[in-house]
Design a protein around this motif. Structure first.
Motif, short mmCIF file in Angstrom:
data_model
loop_
_atom_site.label_atom_id
_atom_site.label_comp_id
_atom_site.label_asym_id
_atom_site.label_seq_id
_atom_site.Cartn_x
_atom_site.Cartn_y
_atom_site.Cartn_z
N SER A 67 -0.74 6.48 0.00
CA SER A 67 -1.62 5.61 0.28
C SER A 67 -2.78 6.20 0.61
CB SER A 67 -1.06 4.69 1.45
OG SER A 67 0.15 4.26 1.12
N ASP A 83 -0.23 0.17 -4.68
CA ASP A 83 0.35 0.94 -3.68
C ASP A 83 1.91 0.09 -3.52
OD1 ASP A 83 1.08 2.52 -1.62
OD2 ASP A 83 -0.60 2.36 -0.34
N GLU A 84 2.93 0.52 -4.02
CA GLU A 84 4.25 0.12 -3.94
C GLU A 84 4.31 -1.28 -4.20
OE1 GLU A 84 6.52 1.09 -0.55
OE2 GLU A 84 5.36 2.83 -0.02
N GLU A 126 -0.49 -1.68 0.20
CA GLU A 126 0.84 -1.70 0.50
C GLU A 126 1.05 -2.85 1.66
OE1 GLU A 126 0.86 2.30 3.02
OE2 GLU A 126 2.63 1.76 2.26
MG MG Z 1 2.18 4.26 1.75
#
Ligand code: MG
Ligand code: ATP
Lengths: 298, 273
Positions: free
Chosen positions: A43, A153-154, A81
């Motif tokens: 991140s 992010d994810e 995220e």
């Molecule tokens: Mg992360």
């Protein structure tokens, strides 16, 4: 020129190292997966690319412009995220804000929500959405205006299996049209099938950055060969290939990449003794463990 | 420009949805109505029209209410985005922090403009219905309205600055109330105490007027009461207020609104998402 280049990027939070001399690039149309354990720096790397936090040293360029510059921001879309929105706004209203900010016509909002499978909930307030629904709003805003660089992010966390598949098909369309994609994930199996290159961060170090096939070769992990036999031949097979008996009809053996063909020839030489052969290459999970362990030792 | 408009449209929608527009309008309307009812007793002997008198009492009301409503609308502007976690994504869009701030400012000032207009209109209609000469007071009402917006702008800016510096909305709310208490209540009390202690000395003559000007709320009151002689006569605000030109007071209120927005921008720029 790659769409995104990071060279020698280093970042620490007080005495906590988050990134150490990371050099990475993503070409147009390329899908790169960023892997790494919790706290590995994924991140942080993404926030630096977006200009949200400053690197201690190193340079970043997005289509030749520095991170955070108006040109870079116009070219880049981001899905953070744990994406969050204003709970009092509806999905449509929230997307209209983002469309206006990118100078796109606001009537695309309904289409975008439709594309991520939220068409019917668009008028409801985001405060009443489930986690997966919020994640889809996040995806929808990232698709606005055909970005040249997509930083996710994810992106599939909180999505059900069907929407994951839909998500990757949207992603593949974008990559096909030339979007460079950098995504992080903990879901190794889906990443394995859906990305062109894999970058592994371990403790802030980039310990791997290559296609899955090359990583597999470099890791030189043993390949597993499973041989299905008839009940009356299992003993003989174990003896002739020096394998391990698993049960009454199955024998396993492992081999290195460089003598894979020799071993297979031996198995093939068993002829009628064997019913079937299965070759299982090392999984991404094993490769991931191999490289992140190497990084942790540094 | 499109960035400011985009944020303003969204922010106004949120203000409507969160009932902020309704609350602000209601507060202003309610107080204006109470004030008109209380002021409906005959006081025509002073030779001043009814609307000018209303403007004088609205001025005293606005000094308290406009900063309060402005601060209440502003304290959540940035701290709320931080708390909800919506700030990082917003900051990756091609829009500058100044544009984000100005967008929120436009929406909040619009809300304030609406609320104040409703409140003042109620009071003005009440005055007009009692006194046919009241139309003479319209210029004073117009001045009051415009300077109320400047005062509101100054406190919106202060509210945003607080909101940017505070770690959480709760802390921002507390700080906003503290600023209101200090600038609107305690400042005047302290000045009053000093003037009484000084007993007409050098402080009262040369420092006090500037201290009045330095506070946007006091400057606002000074301007509106001094701008129309009739109203200053009616409220009996004499002494030092008369020695300051209303022009200075107007410049002070206007300057404060610009300074406050500048402060807010600087504070917002130093926020790390
Ligand atoms: Mg992360
Ligand atoms: N704002 C911050 N202040 C202090 N330390 C931070 C901050 N952000 C990240 N870190 C530290 O930097 C390191 C990398 O964090 P990062 O969030 O990038 O990890 P990650 O790879 O995204 O992990 P995850 O898979 O859990 O999301 C961690 O050690 C974390 O504690």
């Amino acid at each position: 020129m790659p769409t995104l280049t990071l060279s020698h990027v280093t970042k620490s939070f007080r005495d906590q190292r988050a990134l150490c001399d990371v050099t990475l690039s993503v070409d147009a149309g390329e899908r790169v997966a960023l892997l790494g354990h919790n706290g590995a720096g994924k991140s942080t790397l993404m926030k630096i690319v977006l200009g949200l936090i400053a690197a201690d040293s190193g340079t970043i360029a997005i289509l030749g412009s520095p991170q955070g510059s108006p040109a870079a921001r116009r070219a880049t879309s981001y899905l953070p995220e744990n994406v969050a929105f204003h709970p009092a706004l509806s999905g449509l209203e929230q997307l209209r804000l983002y469309l206006r900010l990118r100078g796109e016509p606001v009537d695309q909002a309904a289409d975008l929500l439709e594309r991520v499978g939220l068409g019917s909930a668009g008028r409801r307030r985001i405060g009443g959405y489930s986690k997966g629904m919020r994640q889809r709003v996040g995806l929808a805003q990232a698709l606005i205006g055909r970005p040249q660089l997509l930083v996710l992010d994810e992106p599939t966390s909180g999505l059900d299996p069907v929407s994951r598949r839909d998500f990757y098909s949207i992603l593949n369309d974008l990559a096909g049209a030339g979007t460079a994609i950098l995504l992080s994930s903990h879901a190794l199996t889906e990443v394995e099938a859906q990305t062109d290159r894999i970058a592994i961060l371990s403790n802030g170090l980039l310990v791997a950055n290559d296609s899955l096939a090359s990583l597999r070769r470099r890791a030189a992990l043993p390949i597993q060969v499973q041989i299905a036999t008839r009940p009356d031949t299992v003993e003989e097979v174990v003896r002739r290939v020096a394998g391990t008996r698993v049960n009454g009809t199955r024998v396993e053996l492992t081999c290195r990449h460089d003598n894979k063909l020799t071993r297979l020839a031996e198995v093939a030489g068993l002829g009628d003794l064997v019913e079937d052969v299965e070759i299982i290459p090392p999984s991404l999970e094993q490769i991931y463990h191999h490289f992140s362990k190497a990084g942790a030792e540094q | 420009m499109t960035g400011i408009a985009a944020i303003a449209i969204c922010e106004f929608k949120v203000a409507l949805r969160n009932r902020w527009v309704a609350i602000a309008v209601l507060i202003m309307a309610l107080f204006a109505a109470v004030l008109s009812a209380a002021g409906s007793a005959p006081s025509g002997e002073l030779g001043v029209d009814k609307l000018s008198l209303t403007v004088a009492s609205l001025t005293s009301l606005a000094v308290y209410l406009v900063p309060l409503v402005a601060l209440l609308m502003a304290f959540d502007a940035i701290s709320g985005e931080k708390e909800r976690g919506t700030l990082p994504l917003l900051l990756t869009y091609p829009v500058s922090r100044l544009e984000i701030l100005l967008g929120k400012f436009v929406a909040h000032l619009g809300t304030l403009a609406l609320a104040i207009a409703v409140g003042y209109a109620i009071a003005a209609l009440a005055a007009l219905s009692f006194d046919s000469q009241a139309l003479q007071g319209l210029p004073a009402l117009a001045r009051l309205y415009l300077t109320s917006l400047l005062l509101g702008a100054a406190f919106l800016g202060l509210g945003y600055a607080i909101s940017a510096v505070a770690a959480r909305p709760g802390a921002a709310a507390g700080a906003a109330i503290a600023v209101w208490l200090i600038l609107i209540v305690l400042y005047d009390l302290a000045l009053l105490a000093s003037v009484v202690a000084d007993n007409g000395g050098a402080f009262t003559q040369s420092v006090f007027p500037w201290l009045l000007l330095a506070n946007p709320a006091d400057a606002f009151r000074l301007y509106n009461l001094a701008a129309s002689e009739g109203t200053s006569a009616a409220t009996g605000l004499g002494g030092a207020a008369q020695t300051i030109s209303p022009g200075f007071a107007l410049v002070s209120v206007a300057a404060w609104s610009v300074i406050a927005i500048g402060l807010a921008t600087a504070a917002f720029r130093s926020v790390k998402p």
